[in-house]
Design an enzyme around this catalytic site. Structure first.
Site, PDB file in Angstrom:
ATOM      1  N   HIS A   6       2.310   9.078  -8.247  1.00 19.27           N
ATOM      2  CA  HIS A   6       2.712   9.554  -6.923  1.00 19.27           C
ATOM      3  C   HIS A   6       3.333   8.396  -6.145  1.00 19.27           C
ATOM      4  O   HIS A   6       2.806   7.283  -6.131  1.00 19.27           O
ATOM      5  CB  HIS A   6       1.485  10.106  -6.188  1.00 19.27           C
ATOM      6  CG  HIS A   6       1.755  10.413  -4.759  1.00 19.27           C
ATOM      7  ND1 HIS A   6       2.841  11.136  -4.341  1.00 19.27           N
ATOM      8  CD2 HIS A   6       1.079  10.066  -3.620  1.00 19.27           C
ATOM      9  CE1 HIS A   6       2.821  11.231  -3.032  1.00 19.27           C
ATOM     10  NE2 HIS A   6       1.770  10.589  -2.562  1.00 19.27           N
ATOM     11  N   CYS A  27      -0.820  15.666  -1.738  1.00 17.81           N
ATOM     12  CA  CYS A  27       0.114  14.877  -2.563  1.00 17.81           C
ATOM     13  C   CYS A  27      -0.136  15.053  -4.060  1.00 17.81           C
ATOM     14  O   CYS A  27       0.702  14.668  -4.872  1.00 17.81           O
ATOM     15  CB  CYS A  27       0.040  13.406  -2.190  1.00 17.81           C
ATOM     16  SG  CYS A  27       0.424  13.082  -0.470  1.00 17.81           S
ATOM     17  N   ASN A  84       7.324   8.672   0.944  1.00 21.40           N
ATOM     18  CA  ASN A  84       6.318   9.543   0.340  1.00 21.40           C
ATOM     19  C   ASN A  84       6.679  10.993   0.656  1.00 21.40           C
ATOM     20  O   ASN A  84       6.606  11.411   1.811  1.00 21.40           O
ATOM     21  CB  ASN A  84       4.944   9.173   0.919  1.00 21.40           C
ATOM     22  CG  ASN A  84       3.814  10.008   0.339  1.00 21.40           C
ATOM     23  OD1 ASN A  84       4.053  10.983  -0.357  1.00 21.40           O
ATOM     24  ND2 ASN A  84       2.584   9.623   0.634  1.00 21.40           N
TER      25      ASN A  84
HETATM   26  N1  ACO Z   1       4.741  -1.161  12.166  1.00 19.30           N
HETATM   27  C1  ACO Z   1       4.190  -2.287  12.634  1.00 19.30           C
HETATM   28  N2  ACO Z   1       2.869  -2.467  12.722  1.00 19.30           N
HETATM   29  C2  ACO Z   1       2.075  -1.460  12.309  1.00 19.30           C
HETATM   30  C3  ACO Z   1       2.583  -0.273  11.801  1.00 19.30           C
HETATM   31  C4  ACO Z   1       3.977  -0.127  11.753  1.00 19.30           C
HETATM   32  N3  ACO Z   1       4.586   0.982  11.274  1.00 19.30           N
HETATM   33  N4  ACO Z   1       1.554   0.537  11.472  1.00 19.30           N
HETATM   34  C5  ACO Z   1       0.426  -0.135  11.754  1.00 19.30           C
HETATM   35  N5  ACO Z   1       0.746  -1.347  12.253  1.00 19.30           N
HETATM   36  C6  ACO Z   1      -0.168  -2.412  12.693  1.00 19.30           C
HETATM   37  C7  ACO Z   1      -1.537  -1.916  13.086  1.00 19.30           C
HETATM   38  O1  ACO Z   1      -1.552  -1.444  14.419  1.00 19.30           O
HETATM   39  C8  ACO Z   1      -2.342  -3.184  12.928  1.00 19.30           C
HETATM   40  O2  ACO Z   1      -2.144  -3.995  14.035  1.00 19.30           O
HETATM   41  P1  ACO Z   1      -3.373  -4.909  14.627  1.00 19.30           P
HETATM   42  O3  ACO Z   1      -3.714  -5.851  13.507  1.00 19.30           O
HETATM   43  O4  ACO Z   1      -2.755  -5.550  15.800  1.00 19.30           O
HETATM   44  O5  ACO Z   1      -4.463  -3.931  14.928  1.00 19.30           O
HETATM   45  C9  ACO Z   1      -1.692  -3.853  11.728  1.00 19.30           C
HETATM   46  O6  ACO Z   1      -0.378  -3.273  11.595  1.00 19.30           O
HETATM   47  C10 ACO Z   1      -2.450  -3.656  10.446  1.00 19.30           C
HETATM   48  O7  ACO Z   1      -2.771  -2.267  10.345  1.00 19.30           O
HETATM   49  P2  ACO Z   1      -3.501  -1.686   9.088  1.00 19.30           P
HETATM   50  O8  ACO Z   1      -3.661  -0.206   9.209  1.00 19.30           O
HETATM   51  O9  ACO Z   1      -4.741  -2.509   8.848  1.00 19.30           O
HETATM   52  O10 ACO Z   1      -2.411  -2.030   7.994  1.00 19.30           O
HETATM   53  P3  ACO Z   1      -2.537  -2.037   6.451  1.00 19.30           P
HETATM   54  O11 ACO Z   1      -2.272  -3.358   5.928  1.00 19.30           O
HETATM   55  O12 ACO Z   1      -3.762  -1.309   5.970  1.00 19.30           O
HETATM   56  O13 ACO Z   1      -1.286  -1.142   6.071  1.00 19.30           O
HETATM   57  C11 ACO Z   1      -0.835   1.080   5.298  1.00 19.30           C
HETATM   58  C12 ACO Z   1      -1.212   0.221   6.475  1.00 19.30           C
HETATM   59  C13 ACO Z   1       0.573   0.737   4.867  1.00 19.30           C
HETATM   60  C14 ACO Z   1      -0.857   2.552   5.695  1.00 19.30           C
HETATM   61  C15 ACO Z   1      -1.844   0.786   4.165  1.00 19.30           C
HETATM   62  O14 ACO Z   1      -3.163   0.951   4.598  1.00 19.30           O
HETATM   63  C16 ACO Z   1      -1.617   1.618   2.977  1.00 19.30           C
HETATM   64  O15 ACO Z   1      -0.678   1.420   2.261  1.00 19.30           O
HETATM   65  N6  ACO Z   1      -2.493   2.593   2.731  1.00 19.30           N
HETATM   66  C17 ACO Z   1      -2.287   3.500   1.643  1.00 19.30           C
HETATM   67  C18 ACO Z   1      -2.092   4.800   2.218  1.00 19.30           C
HETATM   68  C19 ACO Z   1      -0.806   5.443   1.866  1.00 19.30           C
HETATM   69  O16 ACO Z   1       0.041   4.944   1.186  1.00 19.30           O
HETATM   70  N7  ACO Z   1      -0.741   6.657   2.362  1.00 19.30           N
HETATM   71  C20 ACO Z   1       0.324   7.508   2.108  1.00 19.30           C
HETATM   72  C21 ACO Z   1      -0.180   8.899   2.219  1.00 19.30           C
HETATM   73  S1  ACO Z   1      -1.518   9.168   1.205  1.00 19.30           S
HETATM   74  C22 ACO Z   1      -1.021   9.479  -0.268  1.00 19.30           C
HETATM   75  O17 ACO Z   1       0.067   9.893  -0.443  1.00 19.30           O
HETATM   76  C23 ACO Z   1      -1.970   9.186  -1.329  1.00 19.30           C
END
Ligand code: ACO
Length: 331
Positions: A258, A125, A288
């Site tokens: 980004h 990215c 993204n």
């Molecule tokens: N829909 C519904 N529930 C979901 C989904 C979904 N699409 N995806 C995960 N969940 C659930 C998980 O299973 C988990 O359930 P549980 O509590 O029963 O186990 C719950 O949601 C929480 O999951 P987490 O992974 O802890 O969720 P989090 O709050 O961390 O959010 C996310 C996930 C959005 C990916 C977050 O970590 C984030 O924004 N990370 C940044 C990474 C990013 O933006 N990456 C993009 C690519 S990298 C880059 O470009 C730099």
């Protein structure tokens, strides 16, 4: 920037372009599709955690080079520079058409940019800020005068559509800049950085070996680690490039980080003490798009009149590797 005698040579953005596939997929439509395969997600969950409302997805017959060429044509027209006058083409992508030839060589041929050297750059990215910084080095060392840089991604190809934690986050698209050597204005400072010791938090490990695919062909991500590291390095590199250029952050007109997640962007704004309205946001519409996200966002704000000549713009990438970088640019 480079001093030559009493003259400063800058790398100036003289054209921008972008391309999005025609298929728009809303969160609701994606959630319905996933549910038909027993996978639960919702518009509410995706919007609250990421800010994403929809994404553009390329059909089977649209590949990375096609999107790259379309965005490049728009950028070349915008710049008034002919393809035959381009010295170098850099395509930032993690989803090249094939291992080789590079996507950049395919683009060079399709544009008839006969004089240009061409290569791909892989920094996930962060690819576009790496390409911008690399192009600046070529221009300031007088190895190239006109450079075309492109971020193009068909990320939908490397998503596991059964993994709701990653497949809802990404989209396809491309964006391009035409850069030229200038005495007037341009990139004031830039930096690129990496930390390979945390490469496992975001990766696609798959590779070919003796006719077989080894490892995973899909994006794997530790979302929370990516989140924390992204905010930290974006803040540090924003401060570093502004310090290097002796520019106070409050004097930057526009921030284009980004476009991965609105919560990362908002937390960055709080840490830098910059108001939300100074950030260009397209993650809601494009999701993204990896290396394409910055030029796509830049072009939206250029076309709608927000970014004007003379503005100071801070461009920032972060992503797999782990990689990151920033450029402070006078438009
Ligand atoms: N829909 C519904 N529930 C979901 C989904 C979904 N699409 N995806 C995960 N969940 C659930 C998980 O299973 C988990 O359930 P549980 O509590 O029963 O186990 C719950 O949601 C929480 O999951 P987490 O992974 O802890 O969720 P989090 O709050 O961390 O959010 C996310 C996930 C959005 C990916 C977050 O970590 C984030 O924004 N990370 C940044 C990474 C990013 O933006 N990456 C993009 C690519 S990298 C880059 O470009 C730099």
């Amino acid at each position: 920037m480079q001093t030559l005698g009493s003259f400063m040579i800058y790398t100036r953005i003289v054209g921008s372009g972008s391309f999005l596939p025609t298929t728009v997929v809303s969160n609701n439509s994606l959630a319905k599709d996933l549910l038909s395969r027993g996978i639960h997600t919702s518009d509410d969950w995706i919007v609250q955690r990421t800010g994403i409302k929809q994404r553009y997805l390329a059909k089977d017959d649209i590949n990375t080079s096609y999107m790259a060429v379309e965005s490049a044509k728009m950028a070349l027209t915008d710049s008034g520079i002919n393809a035959s006058d381009i010295d170098l083409i850099i395509v930032a992508t993690s989803t090249p058409d094939c291992i080789f030839p590079s996507t950049a060589c395919i683009v060079q041929s399709k544009l008839n940019a006969n004089r240009a050297a061409a290569f791909d750059l892989q920094a996930a990215c962060s690819g576009f800020v790496y390409a911008l910084s690399t192009a600046e080095s070529f221009i300031c060392s007088k190895k190239a005068k006109n450079v075309l840089i492109i971020g193009s991604e068909k990320f939908s190809r490397i998503l596991d559509w059964n993994d709701r934690s990653t497949c809802v986050l990404f989209g396809d698209g491309a964006g391009a800049f035409v850069l030229t050597a200038s005495y007037d204005c341009g990139i004031l400072s830039s930096c690129i950085s990496s930390d390979g010791s945390i490469s496992d938090i975001l990766s696609v490990s798959g590779h070919f070996e003796k006719g077989e695919i080894k490892g995973s062909p899909f994006v794997k991500m530790d979302g929370q680690s990516v989140f924390k590291n992204a905010v930290k390095v974006l803040e540090e590199s924003a401060r570093a490039v502004c310090n290097k250029a002796c520019v106070d952050i409050s004097n930057v007109n526009w921030f284009i980080p980004h476009q991965a997640n609105i919560r990362i962007i908002k937390m960055l704004g709080r840490r830098l003490n910059v108001s939300d309205d100074k950030f260009i946001i397209t993650v809601d519409k494009h999701a993204n798009t990896s290396a394409a996200s910055i030029p796509l966002a830049f072009n939206v704000a250029r076309l709608d009149g927000r970014i004007k000549n003379g503005d100071l713009v801070l461009i920032q990438g972060v992503g797999g590797g782990f990689t990151w970088g920033s450029s402070l640019v006078r438009i």
